[in-house]
Motif scaffolding. Structure first.
Motif, short mmCIF file in Angstrom:
data_model
loop_
_atom_site.label_atom_id
_atom_site.label_comp_id
_atom_site.label_asym_id
_atom_site.label_seq_id
_atom_site.Cartn_x
_atom_site.Cartn_y
_atom_site.Cartn_z
N PHE A 21 0.83 -1.20 0.00
CA PHE A 21 0.00 0.00 0.00
C PHE A 21 0.87 1.26 0.00
O PHE A 21 0.64 2.19 -0.78
CB PHE A 21 -0.92 0.00 1.23
CG PHE A 21 -1.69 1.29 1.39
CD1 PHE A 21 -2.84 1.53 0.64
CD2 PHE A 21 -1.27 2.25 2.30
CE1 PHE A 21 -3.54 2.72 0.78
CE2 PHE A 21 -1.96 3.44 2.44
CZ PHE A 21 -3.11 3.68 1.68
N THR A 22 1.88 1.28 0.86
CA THR A 22 2.74 2.46 0.97
C THR A 22 3.53 2.70 -0.31
O THR A 22 3.64 3.83 -0.78
CB THR A 22 3.71 2.29 2.16
OG1 THR A 22 2.97 2.02 3.35
CG2 THR A 22 4.55 3.55 2.35
N ALA A 23 4.08 1.61 -0.88
CA ALA A 23 4.88 1.75 -2.10
C ALA A 23 4.05 2.27 -3.26
O ALA A 23 4.47 3.19 -3.99
CB ALA A 23 5.50 0.39 -2.47
N TYR A 27 4.59 5.93 -5.33
CA TYR A 27 4.90 6.18 -6.74
C TYR A 27 3.74 6.85 -7.47
O TYR A 27 3.95 7.62 -8.41
CB TYR A 27 5.40 4.92 -7.46
CG TYR A 27 4.41 3.83 -7.79
CD1 TYR A 27 3.40 4.00 -8.74
CD2 TYR A 27 4.53 2.57 -7.20
CE1 TYR A 27 2.53 2.98 -9.07
CE2 TYR A 27 3.66 1.53 -7.52
CZ TYR A 27 2.66 1.74 -8.46
OH TYR A 27 1.80 0.71 -8.79
N ARG A 28 2.51 6.61 -7.02
CA ARG A 28 1.38 7.28 -7.67
C ARG A 28 1.31 8.77 -7.32
O ARG A 28 0.87 9.59 -8.13
CB ARG A 28 0.07 6.59 -7.27
CG ARG A 28 -0.13 5.26 -7.99
CD ARG A 28 -1.28 4.47 -7.44
NE ARG A 28 -1.46 3.22 -8.17
CZ ARG A 28 -2.20 2.18 -7.73
NH1 ARG A 28 -2.80 2.27 -6.56
NH2 ARG A 28 -2.31 1.09 -8.45
N VAL A 67 8.39 0.82 -7.08
CA VAL A 67 7.68 0.40 -8.29
C VAL A 67 7.60 -1.12 -8.45
O VAL A 67 6.67 -1.62 -9.09
CB VAL A 67 8.29 1.04 -9.56
CG1 VAL A 67 8.16 2.56 -9.50
CG2 VAL A 67 9.74 0.63 -9.76
N VAL A 68 8.55 -1.87 -7.88
CA VAL A 68 8.48 -3.33 -8.04
C VAL A 68 7.29 -3.94 -7.31
O VAL A 68 6.90 -5.08 -7.60
CB VAL A 68 9.79 -4.01 -7.61
CG1 VAL A 68 10.94 -3.59 -8.50
CG2 VAL A 68 10.11 -3.74 -6.15
N TRP A 171 11.80 12.80 -13.40
CA TRP A 171 12.52 13.58 -12.39
C TRP A 171 12.30 15.08 -12.52
O TRP A 171 12.65 15.84 -11.61
CB TRP A 171 14.02 13.28 -12.48
CG TRP A 171 14.33 11.82 -12.36
CD1 TRP A 171 14.76 10.99 -13.35
CD2 TRP A 171 14.22 11.01 -11.19
NE1 TRP A 171 14.92 9.70 -12.88
CE2 TRP A 171 14.60 9.70 -11.55
CE3 TRP A 171 13.84 11.26 -9.87
CZ2 TRP A 171 14.61 8.64 -10.65
CZ3 TRP A 171 13.85 10.20 -8.95
CH2 TRP A 171 14.23 8.92 -9.36
N ASN A 172 11.77 15.53 -13.65
CA ASN A 172 11.66 16.99 -13.83
C ASN A 172 10.37 17.44 -14.52
O ASN A 172 10.33 18.49 -15.13
CB ASN A 172 12.86 17.52 -14.62
CG ASN A 172 13.01 16.84 -15.98
OD1 ASN A 172 12.09 16.18 -16.44
ND2 ASN A 172 14.17 17.00 -16.60
N ASN A 173 9.32 16.62 -14.44
CA ASN A 173 8.08 17.00 -15.14
C ASN A 173 7.03 17.61 -14.20
O ASN A 173 5.90 17.84 -14.59
CB ASN A 173 7.47 15.80 -15.87
CG ASN A 173 7.04 14.69 -14.91
OD1 ASN A 173 7.14 14.82 -13.69
ND2 ASN A 173 6.54 13.60 -15.47
N TRP A 174 7.40 17.85 -12.94
CA TRP A 174 6.52 18.48 -11.96
C TRP A 174 5.28 17.64 -11.65
O TRP A 174 4.27 18.18 -11.19
CB TRP A 174 6.09 19.88 -12.42
CG TRP A 174 7.21 20.87 -12.40
CD1 TRP A 174 8.05 21.19 -13.43
CD2 TRP A 174 7.64 21.65 -11.28
NE1 TRP A 174 8.98 22.12 -13.03
CE2 TRP A 174 8.74 22.44 -11.71
CE3 TRP A 174 7.21 21.80 -9.95
CZ2 TRP A 174 9.41 23.32 -10.86
CZ3 TRP A 174 7.86 22.67 -9.12
CH2 TRP A 174 8.95 23.42 -9.58
N TYR A 175 5.34 16.35 -11.90
CA TYR A 175 4.23 15.48 -11.53
C TYR A 175 4.07 15.50 -10.01
O TYR A 175 5.07 15.47 -9.28
CB TYR A 175 4.50 14.05 -12.02
CG TYR A 175 3.43 13.06 -11.63
CD1 TYR A 175 2.29 12.90 -12.39
CD2 TYR A 175 3.57 12.29 -10.47
CE1 TYR A 175 1.30 12.00 -12.02
CE2 TYR A 175 2.59 11.40 -10.10
CZ TYR A 175 1.46 11.26 -10.87
OH TYR A 175 0.48 10.36 -10.49
N PRO A 176 2.86 15.52 -9.47
CA PRO A 176 1.55 15.44 -10.14
C PRO A 176 0.95 16.80 -10.51
O PRO A 176 -0.15 16.87 -11.04
CB PRO A 176 0.68 14.77 -9.07
CG PRO A 176 1.22 15.30 -7.78
CD PRO A 176 2.72 15.42 -8.00
#
Length: 233
Positions: A21-23, A27-28, A67-68, A171-176
């Motif tokens: 759940f935490t992982a 990443y989301r 992510v794994v 790394w640099n797309n300002w997501y989310p």
């Protein structure tokens, strides 16, 4: 944990659910909305059969650890001993019965424990997950160390090579926040390659070469990797 010990249920499975759940939440929220999985037909069944497989993957960043868990498979990690003392993370990993190892100093006993605990897990039907490069360094393809292969050969397990591709744009797309203005998103990709059967008399160096070639066959060159390739030509 205390209730599990008192009433006899599997506390390590509870820890796995917390880890998953935490992982996935991490990443989301911080990397990408989903993880794309390719070669899913090569993923072994999660049926507790013995000997369990040994998963191995490239390692470039801390994001790999999260992510794994998109694979939907239970496994145990090898982690440096200092992780045990991280708030929250250390307790969860301890309850999850992951394997801790001292990387420096007199660690002969720690290394021996690594193999004992890994063998015990695999024989009980619980896979081990290794990053055979031993550490992370983005842009450099570090050689694979022996540990995962010794464990696989000792238990005659299948090696499952996995390529983790985290696009540089992550790394640099300002997501989310970029979702607010319709910015582009590249998802992380996990590629599961065909299993490789290890035997007690297997050539360890050949296993390392086969898995290394499989893992990096689908990953783009970045940073120092490009420079190194030019030097070899």
């Amino acid at each position: 944990f205390i209730l599990g010990k008192l009433f006899g249920f599997d506390t390590s499975y509870g820890a796995y659910m917390v880890e998953t759940f935490t992982a996935r939440l991490c990443y989301r929220l911080c990397v990408c909305p989903t993880v794309e999985i390719r070669g899913e037909e090569n993923l072994p069944a999660d049926d507790g059969s013995s000997p369990a497989p040994v998963y191995i993957a490239n390692h470039a960043s801390q994001v790999d650890l999260a992510v794994v868990y998109a694979l939907g498979r239970r496994f145990r990690w090898i982690a440096k001993d200092s992780v045990r003392y991280l708030p929250g993370v250390g307790l969860t990993m301890t309850i999850g019965e992951h394997v801790f190892i001292k990387r420096t100093g007199k660690n002969k006993k720690s290394v021996s424990n690594l193999y004992q605990q890994s063998n015990k897990a695999i024989q009980s039907g619980l896979p081990m997950f290794f990053f055979p490069q031993g550490t992370r360094r983005m842009g450099v393809r570090l050689p694979f160390k022996d540990g995962a292969y010794r464990v696989a050969m000792e238990n005659e397990s299948k090696l499952i090579p996995i390529s983790i591709h985290i696009p540089l744009s992550c790394w640099n797309n300002w997501y989310p926040f970029n979702l607010l203005w319709g910015g582009s998103i590249e998802n992380v990709v996990l590629t599961i390659h065909k299993p490789i059967q290890a035997k007690k008399d297997s050539d360890k160096e050949e296993l390392k070469k086969q898995t290394y070639d499989s893992i990096f066959s689908v990953l783009p060159l970045i940073g120092e990797e490009i420079v190194d390739q030019k030097k070899t030509k």
